[in-house]
Design a protein around this motif. Structure first.
Motif, PDB file in Angstrom:
ATOM      1  N   LYS A 113       0.832  -1.208   0.000  1.00 37.86           N
ATOM      2  CA  LYS A 113       0.000   0.000   0.000  1.00 37.86           C
ATOM      3  C   LYS A 113       0.870   1.262   0.000  1.00 37.86           C
ATOM      4  CE  LYS A 113      -4.225  -1.733   2.154  1.00 37.86           C
ATOM      5  NZ  LYS A 113      -5.161  -1.543   3.283  1.00 37.86           N
ATOM      6  N   ASP A 129      -1.246   4.360  -1.447  1.00 38.97           N
ATOM      7  CA  ASP A 129      -2.582   4.264  -0.855  1.00 38.97           C
ATOM      8  C   ASP A 129      -2.506   4.539   0.641  1.00 38.97           C
ATOM      9  OD1 ASP A 129      -3.539   3.563  -3.319  1.00 38.97           O
ATOM     10  OD2 ASP A 129      -3.555   1.394  -2.919  1.00 38.97           O
ATOM     11  N   VAL A 134      -2.623   3.815   4.453  1.00 35.59           N
ATOM     12  CA  VAL A 134      -2.236   2.690   5.291  1.00 35.59           C
ATOM     13  C   VAL A 134      -2.609   3.052   6.727  1.00 35.59           C
ATOM     14  CG1 VAL A 134      -0.340   1.236   6.080  1.00 35.59           C
ATOM     15  CG2 VAL A 134      -0.284   2.180   3.780  1.00 35.59           C
TER      16      VAL A 134
END
Length: 146
Positions: free
Chosen positions: A122, A127, A129
């Protein structure tokens, strides 16, 4: 004495008994003298002058060698100074590269704990986390799951 161009050590004595030196021998002939004595006198004068030229030549060669050695020393000192300046400039530019390493530094032998693969993937994708993966409990779970 002027600078000598030819090496007097290699000079060949002239033949003062030849016809080309007849006028010079006649100038030296005095009461009861002959051409042989005059030729010997001319040879003696030439030898004395050649000895003086040899001494001057040796001094000249020694002086040239000394100047050459001084020039080489000066060039070497200049190169060393330039190298030192370049090194100082590089040390200024790259301070961290030339930072001293402490000899008594303690190196950790504990393994590095990496978050779980899901959290790492991630992070690589950019993205979101959850913070849980980086807490002690999340790191402990990641360590035991692999």
């Amino acid at each position: 004495m002027p600078t000598l161009v030819q090496n007097p050590h290699q000079a060949v004595p002239l033949d003062f008994t030849s016809e080309s030196f007849c006028l010079a021998r006649e100038q030296l002939i005095t009461d009861g003298g002959d051409h042989k004595t005059a030729a010997q006198q001319l040879t003696l004068v030439w030898t004395l002058n050649n000895d003086l030229e040899r001494q001057e030549w040796d001094r000249q060669i020694q002086h040239e060698e000394q100047q050459e050695e001084e020039e080489q020393e000066r060039c070497q000192l200049e190169q060393e100074r330039e190298c030192e300046l370049a090194l100082q400039e590089e040390k200024k530019k790259y301070r961290l590269k030339h930072a001293p390493i402490p000899q008594d530094a303690i190196i950790s032998t504990d393994p590095i704990i990496i978050p779980s693969q899901v959290a790492v993937c991630k992070l690589c994708k950019g993205d979101f986390v959850e913070l849980y993966y980086f807490t002690n409990k999340g790191l402990h779970n990641a360590e035991h799951s692999t």
